[in-house]
Design an enzyme around this catalytic site. Structure first.
Site, PDB file in Angstrom:
ATOM      1  N   GLU A  13     -52.408 -32.025  60.185  1.00  0.00           N
ATOM      2  CA  GLU A  13     -50.505 -32.153  60.800  1.00  0.00           C
ATOM      3  C   GLU A  13     -50.679 -30.672  61.517  1.00  0.00           C
ATOM      4  O   GLU A  13     -49.484 -30.276  62.255  1.00  0.00           O
ATOM      5  CB  GLU A  13     -49.485 -32.615  59.955  1.00  0.00           C
ATOM      6  CG  GLU A  13     -48.118 -32.718  60.666  1.00  0.00           C
ATOM      7  CD  GLU A  13     -47.785 -33.863  61.887  1.00  0.00           C
ATOM      8  OE1 GLU A  13     -47.953 -32.906  62.790  1.00  0.00           O
ATOM      9  OE2 GLU A  13     -48.642 -34.905  61.572  1.00  0.00           O
ATOM     10  N   GLU A  55     -50.315 -27.052  69.575  1.00  0.00           N
ATOM     11  CA  GLU A  55     -49.403 -28.315  70.585  1.00  0.00           C
ATOM     12  C   GLU A  55     -48.790 -26.555  70.991  1.00  0.00           C
ATOM     13  O   GLU A  55     -47.928 -26.450  71.965  1.00  0.00           O
ATOM     14  CB  GLU A  55     -47.720 -29.121  69.687  1.00  0.00           C
ATOM     15  CG  GLU A  55     -48.644 -30.350  69.809  1.00  0.00           C
ATOM     16  CD  GLU A  55     -47.769 -31.516  69.621  1.00  0.00           C
ATOM     17  OE1 GLU A  55     -46.487 -30.886  68.485  1.00  0.00           O
ATOM     18  OE2 GLU A  55     -48.123 -32.734  69.204  1.00  0.00           O
TER      19      GLU A  55
END
Length: 135
Positions: A81, A88
């Protein structure tokens, strides 16, 4: 009579500030995790799941090996994560406008999180299932 030993040569000492930089790197890492926790809904979900899993482990008195498996699974999900969040952010920086390769990078990173979470779910079922279902 033996000669007194002289202090170690400077070449054996770490450069000035090395330890300070090493300790500071932990602070940077902690700040990164905290920043991701504040900004990423999915990471907050994983944090809640981590608390639940730790509570279940304490409740079920799981073995040391089971704790190790749970810890590895949790670490894998958190790592995936956090990497997804970093990818991102970098993708948004490098390609503010939509681009198919930027979309692919984000999708692949999200896929890594999905696989880590599914793996953790399997570990959780194998570790905790027998405590609840007498398998």
């Amino acid at each position: 009579m033996a000669e007194p030993t002289s202090p170690a040569p400077d070449r054996l000492r770490p450069p000035d500030g090395l330890w300070r930089r090493r300790v500071a790197s932990f602070g940077h890492a902690g700040r990164g995790v905290w920043s991701a926790l504040r900004s990423e809904v999915h990471l907050r979900f994983h944090a809640l799941a981590t608390v639940v899993v730790i509570g279940l482990g304490l409740y079920c008195h799981i073995t040391r090996l089971e704790w190790a498996l749970v810890a590895i699974a949790v670490a894998c999900v958190w790592s995936a994560e956090l990497m997804n969040t970093a990818i991102e952010a970098l993708t948004d920086l490098a390609s503010p406008a939509w681009h198919p390769l930027a979309g692919k990078a984000k999708d692949v990173a999200a896929g890594a999180v999905l696989l880590a979470a599914l793996g953790a779910l399997v570990v959780g079922a194998l570790v905790f299932g027998p405590y609840f279902f007498n398998a």
